[in-house]
Design an enzyme around this catalytic site. Structure first.
Site, short mmCIF file in Angstrom:
data_model
loop_
_atom_site.label_atom_id
_atom_site.label_comp_id
_atom_site.label_asym_id
_atom_site.label_seq_id
_atom_site.Cartn_x
_atom_site.Cartn_y
_atom_site.Cartn_z
N ASP A 186 0.86 -1.19 0.00
CA ASP A 186 0.00 0.00 0.00
C ASP A 186 0.89 1.23 0.00
OD1 ASP A 186 -2.37 1.70 0.36
OD2 ASP A 186 -3.34 -0.17 0.99
N HIS A 261 -2.95 3.29 -4.61
CA HIS A 261 -2.37 2.75 -3.37
C HIS A 261 -0.96 2.22 -3.62
CE1 HIS A 261 -5.63 3.22 -0.50
NE2 HIS A 261 -6.48 2.80 -1.40
N GLU A 326 -10.10 2.44 -4.85
CA GLU A 326 -9.83 3.84 -4.55
C GLU A 326 -8.73 4.45 -5.42
OE1 GLU A 326 -11.09 3.98 0.11
OE2 GLU A 326 -9.04 3.43 -0.29
#
Ligand code: ZN
Length: 761
Positions: A186, A261, A326
């Site tokens: 991440d 990410h 996201e």
């Protein structure tokens, strides 16, 4: 010390979790001891025995022998082809134990069930030599309801060692969980060694140490700072964890996030981003993060495919999780390479570019005989043909995917997010702002009623997800995971018709003893008293309702500030307060205190229920209960969106209270919230004025904040001494900090002021 281990045991109550689907208890007792042996009918089942053998060997110092003569065996393990893949039959009789299964996995689960019926010191003692256990007679036919019974651990936001991960795997195995989803990558850290790209861990695994600051208030690394916080797994570590899990019939599914990410990998290899670097590994919760892999450059895809090639060598899992959630597409909109790709591939939007990205990776994985798994955002712009979807933003994405013929794993935030609070916020360590209580996760069903027919079969199962922004130690990781994973294990293993919350809770309480013996740091938040309040402005009374999740338990409380005991008031029905009261409440079960005590004060004061005129408006996003909010006696919790707080952004709080008649004014207490991660700051200062005619005000009190703004989240009651003057109107001005200080990740932007009550005495 170990003398008890060689004696004989009382027959133990059966408290299996997850509950087997068919179980009949009998009066029989089987004596199991160091001379017990196993007969194995079919060598294919051997792998299912090994973990049990090792457990017993560790406990007694002697391995259970496998014998050739069935007549001499205490445990007979045989093949029964008709049983479901992970199913088993287990029978304990006076004369011995029989286990039947069609796979080694089934045998393994039979032995896990057997272990849960053994004395708990099997998990703790070592080398006891001789022992005799009286195992309870039982006949069990069991098989899991769902084939995907998972837990995800995020090791990027905070790193957990190989040993800590293996310990977690033991607890998962105990609960018959069969998937460990490892979130390895991440923005805040790259945790897996990739030989071809050594900088991924040399650079990507380390960030500047901002652990002393709240997660959401951590500025990025500065050029003169060193990245010193983090860690990673070598490929050897990964192999060990995978093998350890495999022995416990747990598949390790790696997650390599893309296209968003990915700041940790772009910090190491900035050439695969849209914009020019350098990038640094993010030390906390900066949002939004726009760093993203460039979907326009072919080199990006070669880079990712090289990484995935090494990942596939390490992980035998059929599923490879590629994240996909996201992804902020702001850079793609600006990037000439990405825009050229959109034109060349005749794509309509950046969403379709994401879809192109995922399809290309899906093709690569499927050429390598693997299945792409991604978060439900991979549906945006069209789902890649062979993809499986992990639905986290509710059930909706999962329903859409299942209806279009894709397999689905359900992990909705509403039921499956282990980073959410599990009890009343004031009594819990900081967590993500939401609530998934034990009974809520127990009630989880991965197949929503909207799904029909064929589509239902596409739901593989469910999974609990532990994101670790606020989880920094192994103990805390266990606290957030258990017993919620125990509840989830039953939600995924046991058929809905056999599920019963009260029955589960009773078994769980008996299991707490085992968890303690094993050294598991589990939460007892199910006992914490939940306190709900209502204010009746007309009657000037506060109504209090107390409850606890734990079935068959009693709540005792006091209203005089003393410690509640079983001789205090016993809670039966909601009650009302008409004067300042401090409530303390606790849960008793079978005569002993369980969980933590809660306490809360309600102040009925001179301003209670009086009319308030706002000279500057409160925020429409956080109005609390409106114009009565600051004089309704109800105090806010650490949860800024609990409905009790009223907020001001970009302006001060400024209002006039009409006391209806002149009152003597001695003291004003103002409750304020500090939570810099949510951009909520303590006030600058507080000024109090008095007036008889509502026109001419004189200042009667003033105080300045002197609490450092860098501190942790807290609620502060500011006490302003007043001069004892008598007046009908009181003007209050609470100064907003207005903009975030220079050290904050939102430096220079408007911040919030949160206020919950003005207590006038
Ligand atoms: Zn680009």
């Amino acid at each position: 010390m170990l003398s008890c281990s060689s004696g004989s045991y009382q027959k133990r109550e059966i408290n299996l979790i997850p509950l087997p689907n068919e179980m009949v208890e009998t009066d029989a007792v089987f004596s199991f001891n160091q001379t017990s042996t196993i007969y194995l009918e079919n060598k294919e089942l051997l792998d299912g025995i090994e973990a049990f053998q090792e457990m017993i060997e560790q406990y007694s110092g002697k391995r259970l022998d496998i014998v050739e003569d069935i007549e001499k065996a205490s445990i007979i393990v045989s093949m029964q082809q008709e049983l479901p893949v992970e199913g088993y039959e287990l029978e304990i009789k006076e004369t011995g134990i029989s286990i039947e299964a069609s796979t080694a996995a089934g045998v393994f689960y039979a032995f896990q069930t057997l272990l849960q019926m053994c004395p708990i010191d099997v998990y703790t003692d070592t080398n006891v030599g001789s022992y005799t256990w009286q195992l309870p007679g039982v006949s069990i036919k069991d098989a899991p309801e769902f084939k995907w019974r998972g837990m995800m651990l995020d090791v990027s936001r905070h790193f957990f060692t190989k040993e800590e991960v293996m310990e977690l795997i033991d607890y998962l195995a105990y609960h018959k969980i069969n998937v460990f989803h490892w979130h390895l990558v991440d923005d805040q850290g790259w945790r897996i060694e990739i030989k071809k790209y050594p900088k991924l861990t040399e650079i990507g695994a380390w960030r500047v140490d901002r652990e002393h600051l709240p997660w959401n208030a951590r500025p990025k690394q500065k050029s003169d700072e060193k990245a010193s916080y983090g860690g990673f797994y070598t490929q050897q570590d990964i192999r060990e964890v995978v093998a350890y899990a495999q022995k416990r019939f747990i598949t390790v599914v790696p997650e390599i996030e893309m296209p968003g990410h990915t700041t940790s990998s772009l910090a190491a290899y900035p050439q695969f981003a849209c914009k020019e670097g350098p990038f640094t590994v993010i030390p906390g919760g900066i949002w939004p993060i726009t760093d993203i892999y460039c979907a326009g450059k072919d080199e990006t895809f070669s880079f990712i495919e090289d990484i995935l090639t090494e990942v596939m060598e390490l992980f035998p899992s059929k599923y490879i999780h590629i994240g996909g959630d996201e992804a902020n597409k702001a850079e793609w909109k600006k990037c000439k390479n990405c825009q050229a790709r959109i034109r060349k591939e005749h794509l309509k939007s950046e969403d379709e570019l994401q879809s192109y990205f995922i399809r290309r990776i899906e093709q690569f994985l499927s050429n390598n005989d693997r299945i792409l798994l991604g978060w439900d955002e991979i549906l945006e712009g069209g789902l890649a043909p062979g993809a499986t979807v992990m639905s986290w933003r509710g059930f909706h994405g999962g329903i859409e995917a299942a209806n279009s013929g894709h397999d689905v794993v359900m992990t909705p935030t509403s039921h499956c997010y282990l980073d959410y609070y599990q009890g009343p916020i004031d009594n819990e360590p900081e967590a993500f702002n939401g609530n998934v209580s034990l009974s809520k996760i127990y009630a989880f069903s991965p197949v929503p009623s909207e799904l029909e027919g064929q589509a239902k079969a596409h739901v593989l199962g469910g999974q609990g997800n532990l994101w670790t922004e606020h989880v920094t130690t192994k103990e805390h990781m266990q606290y957030m995971s258990f017993p919620r994973m125990s509840a989830l294990s039953e939600a995924l293993w046991t058929n809905a018709k056999n599920k019963d919350w009260e029955n589960f809770a009773a078994r769980l309480e008996n299991n707490f003893e085992s968890y303690k013996a094993m050294g598991l740091n589990f939460s007892e938040s199910m006992y914490t008293v939940k306190l709900d309040t209502d204010f009746d402005l007309d009657l000037n009374k506060v109504r209090i309702e107390l409850s606890t999740e734990a079935p068959n338990s009693q709540i005792y409380y006091t209203v005089d500030g003393t410690q509640p005991t079983q001789s205090s008031l016993k809670y039966e029905t909601p009650f009302e307060l008409d004067k300042t009261t401090e409530i303390k409440a606790i849960v008793y079960k079978n005569g002993s205190v369980r969980g933590k005590m809660i306490h809360k004060s309600y102040q009925i004061h001179k301003a209670t229920a009086k009319s308030v005129e706002y000279l500057k408006p409160f925020s429409e996003s956080y109005p609390g209960s409106g114009e009565s909010n600051l004089v309704n006696s109800l105090r806010g919790s650490r949860n800024h969106s609990d409905g009790k707080w009223q907020a001001f952004r970009g302006n001060d709080l400024e209002l006039i209270i009409d006391l209806n008649k002149p009152e003597s004014l001695n003291k004003l207490v103002i409750g304020c919230l500090h939570s810099t991660g949510s951009w909520i700051f303590l006030p600058k200062d507080i000024s109090i004025f008095a007036s008889d005619d509502k026109t001419n005000f004189r200042r009667i009190g003033y105080t300045k904040n002197n609490i450092p703004l860098t501190g942790e989240s807290q609620i502060v009651d500011y006490e302003v001494k007043l001069d004892g003057t008598t007046a009908r109107y009181v003007k209050v001005i609470v100064g907003n900090q207005n903009i975030a200080p220079i050290w904050h990740s939102a430096a220079g932007q408007d911040v919030w002021l949160f206020v919950d009550e003005l207590i006038l005495e």
